[in-house]
Design a protein around this motif. Structure first.
Motif, PDB file in Angstrom:
ATOM      1  N   MET A   1       0.893  -1.172   0.083  1.00 48.03           N
ATOM      2  CA  MET A   1      -0.063   0.169   0.084  1.00 48.03           C
ATOM      3  C   MET A   1       1.047   1.205   0.053  1.00 48.03           C
ATOM      4  N   GLY A   2       0.218   2.426  -0.562  1.00 50.04           N
ATOM      5  CA  GLY A   2       1.107   3.565  -0.628  1.00 50.04           C
ATOM      6  C   GLY A   2       1.026   4.203   0.654  1.00 50.04           C
ATOM      7  N   GLU A   3       1.825   5.145   0.928  1.00 54.38           N
ATOM      8  CA  GLU A   3       1.615   6.040   2.219  1.00 54.38           C
ATOM      9  C   GLU A   3       0.393   7.235   1.880  1.00 54.38           C
ATOM     10  N   GLU A   4       0.025   7.567   3.032  1.00 58.31           N
ATOM     11  CA  GLU A   4      -1.139   8.468   2.993  1.00 58.31           C
ATOM     12  C   GLU A   4      -0.734   9.826   2.822  1.00 58.31           C
ATOM     13  N   PRO A   5      -1.423  10.696   2.122  1.00 52.88           N
ATOM     14  CA  PRO A   5      -1.076  12.112   1.730  1.00 52.88           C
ATOM     15  C   PRO A   5      -0.848  13.013   3.069  1.00 52.88           C
ATOM     16  N   ASP A   9      -0.167  18.052   0.831  1.00 53.77           N
ATOM     17  CA  ASP A   9      -0.407  17.290  -0.392  1.00 53.77           C
ATOM     18  C   ASP A   9      -2.113  17.691  -0.649  1.00 53.77           C
TER      19      ASP A   9
END
Length: 52
Positions: A1-5, A9
């Motif tokens: 999973m990608g990191e949270e903005p 951002d």
């Protein structure tokens, strides 16, 4: 999973998303006002010459 903005951002994305309709809407409104002034200019000139 990608990191949270991050907040930065999210704010940047919000401002970019809000800027597009604002710019387009502003251009449309200014165009309509300009067109209206241009089309009605002869009428205003005629009325002014009759009133004096």
């Amino acid at each position: 999973m990608g990191e949270e903005p991050t907040w930065a951002d999210l704010l940047l994305t919000f401002f970019l998303v809000a800027a597009v309709p604002t710019v387009i809407g502003g251009a449309v409104v200014l165009s309509l006002v300009g067109l209206t002034m241009w089309v009605t200019a002869p009428l205003r000139r005629r009325r002014r010459s009759r009133a004096t």
